[in-house]
Design an enzyme around this catalytic site. Structure first.
Site, PDB file in Angstrom:
ATOM      1  N   LEU A 124       0.828  -1.208   0.000  1.00  0.00           N
ATOM      2  CA  LEU A 124       0.000   0.000   0.000  1.00  0.00           C
ATOM      3  C   LEU A 124       0.864   1.261   0.000  1.00  0.00           C
ATOM      4  CD1 LEU A 124      -2.620  -1.115   2.687  1.00  0.00           C
ATOM      5  CD2 LEU A 124      -2.394  -1.789   0.266  1.00  0.00           C
ATOM      6  N   ASN A 148       0.455  -3.126  15.856  1.00  0.00           N
ATOM      7  CA  ASN A 148       0.368  -3.672  14.504  1.00  0.00           C
ATOM      8  C   ASN A 148       1.453  -3.069  13.611  1.00  0.00           C
ATOM      9  OD1 ASN A 148      -0.466  -4.394  11.859  1.00  0.00           O
ATOM     10  ND2 ASN A 148      -1.817  -2.588  11.769  1.00  0.00           N
ATOM     11  N   LYS A 202       5.128  10.543  -0.430  1.00  0.00           N
ATOM     12  CA  LYS A 202       5.951  10.054   0.683  1.00  0.00           C
ATOM     13  C   LYS A 202       6.901   8.949   0.269  1.00  0.00           C
ATOM     14  CE  LYS A 202       4.100   7.562   4.172  1.00  0.00           C
ATOM     15  NZ  LYS A 202       3.406   7.378   5.468  1.00  0.00           N
ATOM     16  N   SER A 240      55.312  21.760 -17.061  1.00  0.00           N
ATOM     17  CA  SER A 240      54.354  22.483 -16.219  1.00  0.00           C
ATOM     18  C   SER A 240      53.794  23.715 -16.922  1.00  0.00           C
ATOM     19  CB  SER A 240      55.042  22.941 -14.939  1.00  0.00           C
ATOM     20  OG  SER A 240      55.526  21.828 -14.242  1.00  0.00           O
ATOM     21  N   ARG A 256       2.124  14.089   6.734  1.00  0.00           N
ATOM     22  CA  ARG A 256       3.068  14.466   7.782  1.00  0.00           C
ATOM     23  C   ARG A 256       4.483  14.729   7.258  1.00  0.00           C
ATOM     24  NH1 ARG A 256       0.980   9.429  11.374  1.00  0.00           N
ATOM     25  NH2 ARG A 256       0.318   8.820   9.277  1.00  0.00           N
ATOM     26  N   THR A 267      58.059  23.515 -20.665  1.00  0.00           N
ATOM     27  CA  THR A 267      57.280  24.243 -19.667  1.00  0.00           C
ATOM     28  C   THR A 267      56.746  25.559 -20.242  1.00  0.00           C
ATOM     29  OG1 THR A 267      58.460  23.273 -17.840  1.00  0.00           O
ATOM     30  CG2 THR A 267      57.537  25.450 -17.468  1.00  0.00           C
ATOM     31  N   GLY A 277       3.629   0.293   2.421  1.00  0.00           N
ATOM     32  CA  GLY A 277       4.788   0.712   1.624  1.00  0.00           C
ATOM     33  C   GLY A 277       5.683   1.718   2.313  1.00  0.00           C
TER      34      GLY A 277
END
Ligand code: UD1
Ligand code: CA
Length: 476
Positions: free
Chosen positions: A9, A179, A23, A412, A16, A430, A109
């Site tokens: 379900l 429950n 939800k 670099s 809430r 570089t 659910g």
């Protein structure tokens, strides 16, 4: 459970949660809430799994279809008139002939900690006694507030479930047996009992829980099976969402530790992540999505990995962030590396601090140890990318590819303006701006020749001599 359907379900709005999102689509441990009960039903081997959807049903249905394909079906509850009405919508969709089902489990659910074993336990209580019409889980809790209470007669047999808001006496309120929400019965019973439900209660809803008093009223045998207290952690608000998430993360960490992975306290590993033995996951690490980590790897403090495959023996040093990428065997990444989607860090390759990669493949043993941006590149084995190198991959309209040959050396602070190819063994001096292809074993250099002007600094200082201030503030 070959002949048992599962009806889950999940049509309620979840008021809430105070959210626009349904939800059951709120996530915990990286998955929407609904994933967990569905997974439990599939793991329990239910013949058919039906999720009852309603509020935000397009969203929930499309997630379920994408994740579970045709192993899960949905049934629509048009208006949310209670859990009994939702169960009816789900049971109407059970295809008894197709799947040869004669019984159905019905559960909520919003219970992410429910596992296959919890469902099997209730199913066993049901099957053990051929006279049993209905079986359900029950659970003793310290604080029963908000739950439906299990009311028993003087012989200890269950008589009914009464919802919190419908309790009448302090004695009823003191009942700590509640429950958690797992029911099983034959399809015939479900159809008869659900048709008898009436909204005579505080919420004016059709309560699934009223099937208990219906069964007892018609002298049918109802059995209860004690369940783990975890099962009842139904998520109604965001506080409960996080409590459930903490429990899931703890379960995942415990299972991994048992399988030979060191998971330090404070690591967050989402549902579905896989990790090999003797790997160490340090504190503050977050592992998300379809991340898979091999054996003997180290994921050091604070790394965040989303959908990343890390091979055996790789080392991810602290605070590296990786997404949708692959890290090869014994490669090293970090500290503070950013490995963006479609990167492939080859075997024993190194990506160091403040290096960002995107859609770039580094060959075996290639190194980019400091401060570089490597976007849309292919870097050959054992090539070395110096500090400050930039792959200039974007011209404002399109992305272009940089190809660097095996054993090439990029000095670099070089800019490699793509599309461009640098050959095997080539050398880029570089500070070079590479705009044309560099042949194998060639040197590319584009910087201006250095000039030294003797004594110039002295003259310069005299000219620029700073204006000094007197202690009283006036200029001299
Ligand atoms: C429910 C039980 C309560 C039990 C508790 C356990 C009932 C009447 N109450 O209360 O005995 O102790 O769960 O967590 O069953 N839903 C629908 N359609 C609806 C209403 C609800 O699909 O019309 C779904 C919700 O999406 C949710 C589940 O049913 O997933 C439970 O509903 P919820 O409103 O959370 O019930 P609780 O008040 O928690
Ligand atoms: Ca609930």
């Amino acid at each position: 459970m070959e002949r048992t359907a599962a009806v889950i379900l999940a049509a309620g709005q979840g008021t809430r949660m105070k959210s626009e999102l349904p939800k059951v689509m709120h996530t915990l441990a990286g998955r929407p809430l609904i994933y967990f009960p569905v997974r439990a039903a599939l793991d329990a081997g239910c013949a058919e799994v039906i999720v009852v959807v309603g509020h935000g049903r397009e969203h929930v249905s499309s997630y379920l279809a994408k994740t579970f394909g045709d192993r899960v079906r949905t049934a629509v509850q048009e208006s949310q008139r209670g859990t009994g009405d939702a169960a009816k919508s789900g049971l109407d969709a059970v295809d008894a002939t197709r799947d040869n089902c004669d019984a159905a489990l019905v559960f909520y659910g919003d219970a992410p900690l429910l596992a296959a074993a919890d469902l099997s336990q209730v199913a066993r209580a049901f099957q053990e006694d051929a006279r049993c019409t209905l079986a359900l889980a029950t659970c003793e809790v310290a604080d029963p507030h908000g739950y439906g209470r299990i009311l028993r007669d003087e012989r200890g047999d269950i008589v009914e479930i009464r919802e919190h808001r419908d309790l009448r006496t302090d004695a009823e309120r003191a009942v700590r047996e509640i429950n958690p929400g797992i029911f099983i019965a034959k399809l015939d019973f479900w159809h008869t009992a659900l048709a008898e439900l009436r909204p005579n209660n505080a919420q004016g809803e059709l309560y699934l829980t009223d099937v208990v008093s219906f069964a007892r009223g018609s002298n049918q045998l109802v059995r209860t099976a004690p369940s783990r207290d975890e099962v009842l952690l139904g998520v109604n608000d965001r506080q409960q969402l996080i409590e459930a998430e903490i429990a899931i993360h703890e379960r995942i960490a415990r299972d991994l530790r048992r399988s030979g992975v060191t998971v330090r306290a404070g690591a967050r590993i989402d549902e579905g992540v896989r990790i090999g033995h003797d790997t160490v996951i340090e504190t503050g690490v977050v592992l998300r999505g379809n991340t898979v980590i091999g054996a003997r790897a180290t994921i050091d403090v604070g790394c965040v990995l989303t959908n990343v495959v890390v091979d055996d023996g790789a080392v991810l040093k602290p605070y590296s962030v990786l997404a949708d990428s692959h890290v090869g065997p014994r490669a090293q990444v970090g500290p503070f590396s950013h490995v963006r989607p479609d990167s492939d860090i080859g075997e024993e390759a190194h990506v160091g601090n403040f290096v960002e990669t995107k859609k770039t493949r580094l060959g075996r043993g290639a190194k980019a140890n400091h401060l570089a941006y490597l976007g849309d590149g292919v870097v050959g084995a054992a090539a070395n990318i110096g500090a400050g190198t930039i792959f200039c991959n974007y011209d404002g309209y399109r992305k272009h590819t940089t190809v660097i040959g095996e054993g090439a050396f990029i000095g670099s602070d070089s800019q490699i303006v793509a599309p461009v190819t640098i050959g095997d063994g080539a050398y880029v001096a570089t500070g070079t701006t590479v705009t044309r292809d560099v042949p194998s074993d060639a040197l590319a250099i584009s910087r201006v020749r250095q000039e030294n002007k003797e004594g110039y600094a002295v003259r310069l200082r005299a000219r620029l001599k700073p204006v000094k201030k007197d202690p009283d503030g006036s200029k001299t």
